[in-house]
Motif scaffolding. Structure first.
Motif, PDB file in Angstrom:
ATOM      1  N   VAL A  17       0.841  -1.203   0.000  1.00 34.85           N
ATOM      2  CA  VAL A  17       0.000   0.000   0.000  1.00 34.85           C
ATOM      3  C   VAL A  17       0.874   1.250   0.000  1.00 34.85           C
ATOM      4  O   VAL A  17       0.613   2.199  -0.750  1.00 34.85           O
ATOM      5  CB  VAL A  17      -0.974   0.002   1.200  1.00 34.85           C
ATOM      6  CG1 VAL A  17      -1.729   1.319   1.283  1.00 34.85           C
ATOM      7  CG2 VAL A  17      -1.951  -1.171   1.111  1.00 34.85           C
ATOM      8  N   GLU A  18       1.921   1.255   0.807  1.00 32.91           N
ATOM      9  CA  GLU A  18       2.828   2.411   0.852  1.00 32.91           C
ATOM     10  C   GLU A  18       3.477   2.651  -0.511  1.00 32.91           C
ATOM     11  O   GLU A  18       3.597   3.788  -0.958  1.00 32.91           O
ATOM     12  CB  GLU A  18       3.900   2.207   1.921  1.00 32.91           C
ATOM     13  CG  GLU A  18       3.362   2.325   3.323  1.00 32.91           C
ATOM     14  CD  GLU A  18       4.361   1.922   4.401  1.00 32.91           C
ATOM     15  OE1 GLU A  18       5.466   1.434   4.053  1.00 32.91           O
ATOM     16  OE2 GLU A  18       4.038   2.103   5.584  1.00 32.91           O
ATOM     17  N   ARG A  19       3.877   1.577  -1.173  1.00 29.97           N
ATOM     18  CA  ARG A  19       4.478   1.707  -2.510  1.00 29.97           C
ATOM     19  C   ARG A  19       3.473   2.314  -3.489  1.00 29.97           C
ATOM     20  O   ARG A  19       3.799   3.218  -4.254  1.00 29.97           O
ATOM     21  CB  ARG A  19       4.959   0.348  -3.018  1.00 29.97           C
ATOM     22  CG  ARG A  19       5.605   0.417  -4.401  1.00 29.97           C
ATOM     23  CD  ARG A  19       6.042  -0.952  -4.924  1.00 29.97           C
ATOM     24  NE  ARG A  19       5.041  -1.989  -4.833  1.00 29.97           N
ATOM     25  CZ  ARG A  19       4.042  -2.169  -5.705  1.00 29.97           C
ATOM     26  NH1 ARG A  19       3.889  -1.340  -6.710  1.00 29.97           N
ATOM     27  NH2 ARG A  19       3.198  -3.162  -5.559  1.00 29.97           N
ATOM     28  N   ARG A  20       2.231   1.846  -3.432  1.00 28.11           N
ATOM     29  CA  ARG A  20       1.194   2.386  -4.327  1.00 28.11           C
ATOM     30  C   ARG A  20       0.895   3.855  -4.018  1.00 28.11           C
ATOM     31  O   ARG A  20       0.691   4.659  -4.933  1.00 28.11           O
ATOM     32  CB  ARG A  20      -0.073   1.549  -4.225  1.00 28.11           C
ATOM     33  CG  ARG A  20       0.084   0.184  -4.845  1.00 28.11           C
ATOM     34  CD  ARG A  20      -1.147  -0.651  -4.674  1.00 28.11           C
ATOM     35  NE  ARG A  20      -1.021  -1.914  -5.377  1.00 28.11           N
ATOM     36  CZ  ARG A  20      -1.830  -2.939  -5.203  1.00 28.11           C
ATOM     37  NH1 ARG A  20      -2.837  -2.857  -4.347  1.00 28.11           N
ATOM     38  NH2 ARG A  20      -1.654  -4.048  -5.893  1.00 28.11           N
ATOM     39  N   LEU A  21       0.873   4.182  -2.738  1.00 28.52           N
ATOM     40  CA  LEU A  21       0.664   5.582  -2.359  1.00 28.52           C
ATOM     41  C   LEU A  21       1.817   6.451  -2.848  1.00 28.52           C
ATOM     42  O   LEU A  21       1.603   7.563  -3.356  1.00 28.52           O
ATOM     43  CB  LEU A  21       0.494   5.705  -0.841  1.00 28.52           C
ATOM     44  CG  LEU A  21      -0.815   5.152  -0.284  1.00 28.52           C
ATOM     45  CD1 LEU A  21      -0.712   4.963   1.217  1.00 28.52           C
ATOM     46  CD2 LEU A  21      -1.978   6.071  -0.637  1.00 28.52           C
ATOM     47  N   ASP A  22       3.023   5.959  -2.723  1.00 23.98           N
ATOM     48  CA  ASP A  22       4.191   6.699  -3.204  1.00 23.98           C
ATOM     49  C   ASP A  22       4.147   6.868  -4.722  1.00 23.98           C
ATOM     50  O   ASP A  22       4.521   7.922  -5.251  1.00 23.98           O
ATOM     51  CB  ASP A  22       5.488   6.007  -2.785  1.00 23.98           C
ATOM     52  CG  ASP A  22       5.734   6.092  -1.286  1.00 23.98           C
ATOM     53  OD1 ASP A  22       5.122   6.954  -0.610  1.00 23.98           O
ATOM     54  OD2 ASP A  22       6.540   5.283  -0.776  1.00 23.98           O
ATOM     55  N   GLU A  23       3.674   5.839  -5.430  1.00 24.12           N
ATOM     56  CA  GLU A  23       3.523   5.939  -6.884  1.00 24.12           C
ATOM     57  C   GLU A  23       2.518   7.032  -7.244  1.00 24.12           C
ATOM     58  O   GLU A  23       2.720   7.778  -8.207  1.00 24.12           O
ATOM     59  CB  GLU A  23       3.085   4.598  -7.472  1.00 24.12           C
ATOM     60  CG  GLU A  23       4.169   3.545  -7.461  1.00 24.12           C
ATOM     61  CD  GLU A  23       3.651   2.156  -7.808  1.00 24.12           C
ATOM     62  OE1 GLU A  23       2.435   1.980  -8.039  1.00 24.12           O
ATOM     63  OE2 GLU A  23       4.492   1.225  -7.848  1.00 24.12           O
ATOM     64  N   THR A  24       1.449   7.129  -6.456  1.00 26.62           N
ATOM     65  CA  THR A  24       0.452   8.182  -6.689  1.00 26.62           C
ATOM     66  C   THR A  24       1.082   9.551  -6.500  1.00 26.62           C
ATOM     67  O   THR A  24       0.930  10.445  -7.345  1.00 26.62           O
ATOM     68  CB  THR A  24      -0.752   8.009  -5.736  1.00 26.62           C
ATOM     69  OG1 THR A  24      -1.391   6.770  -6.047  1.00 26.62           O
ATOM     70  CG2 THR A  24      -1.745   9.153  -5.857  1.00 26.62           C
TER      71      THR A  24
ATOM     72  N   SER B 241      -9.290   6.843 -10.395  1.00 28.66           N
ATOM     73  CA  SER B 241      -9.854   5.560 -10.842  1.00 28.66           C
ATOM     74  C   SER B 241      -9.163   4.387 -10.156  1.00 28.66           C
ATOM     75  O   SER B 241      -9.821   3.453  -9.686  1.00 28.66           O
ATOM     76  CB  SER B 241      -9.715   5.416 -12.358  1.00 28.66           C
ATOM     77  OG  SER B 241     -10.503   6.353 -13.014  1.00 28.66           O
ATOM     78  N   ARG B 242      -7.835   4.441 -10.097  1.00 25.59           N
ATOM     79  CA  ARG B 242      -7.087   3.358  -9.447  1.00 25.59           C
ATOM     80  C   ARG B 242      -7.473   3.223  -7.978  1.00 25.59           C
ATOM     81  O   ARG B 242      -7.691   2.123  -7.483  1.00 25.59           O
ATOM     82  CB  ARG B 242      -5.587   3.614  -9.558  1.00 25.59           C
ATOM     83  CG  ARG B 242      -5.046   3.430 -10.930  1.00 25.59           C
ATOM     84  CD  ARG B 242      -3.573   3.697 -10.984  1.00 25.59           C
ATOM     85  NE  ARG B 242      -3.108   3.505 -12.345  1.00 25.59           N
ATOM     86  CZ  ARG B 242      -1.847   3.590 -12.698  1.00 25.59           C
ATOM     87  NH1 ARG B 242      -0.915   3.858 -11.801  1.00 25.59           N
ATOM     88  NH2 ARG B 242      -1.494   3.413 -13.941  1.00 25.59           N
TER      89      ARG B 242
END
Length: 142
Positions: free
Chosen positions: A34-41, A62-63
């Motif tokens: 989740v942290e990685r995805r948040l950082d990608e955002t 959307s993601r």
């Protein structure tokens, strides 16, 4: 979507931590994802050109809409906690919705202080009013 909005504000660190804990559900590996995805955002939004920003925001919204729907399908009991987190982030977003080197958009109160009859503002859209007589300093300014 509060996740995407928070990525552009001072509330990002708090939002990132809260979402990663909630969506991680106590599983440290899942929390790291989740942290990685948040950082990608955050990286996508920060790296976007002004002309691309609306499209990048739509894509990220959307993601995160799909991710949050999946989360709620897996853990329907977390709906109340998620709603509260989104409410808190939305309230923070209402105070400062964007901040940058050239601009700051504020929904709510912003206090700028000028002295000696000056006007302090980044950009004024609409009418300006002041309280009292700005030409006469109060006791704390003398």
């Amino acid at each position: 979507m509060a996740v995407v909005q928070a990525a552009s504000t001072d509330a990002w660190t708090t939002a990132r931590e809260a979402f990663s804990r909630m969506l991680g559900g106590g599983d440290l590996d899942r929390q790291a994802i989740v942290e990685r995805r948040l950082d990608e955002t955050w990286t996508a939004l920060e790296g976007a050109r002004v002309s691309e920003l609306d499209e990048v925001r739509r894509e990220q919204r959307s993601r995160w809409t799909v991710r949050l729907q999946d989360f709620l399908e897996e853990d329907p009991a977390s709906a109340t906690s998620l709603r509260e987190l989104l409410r808190v982030l939305s309230a923070a977003d209402a105070r400062i919705s964007a901040d940058g080197s050239d601009f700051m958009a504020v929904g709510g109160d912003q206090i700028n202080v000028a002295t000696s009859g000056g006007v302090a503002a980044g950009y004024i859209r609409g009418q300006v009013s002041t309280t009292g007589d700005p030409r006469v300093p109060g006791p704390d300014l003398t």
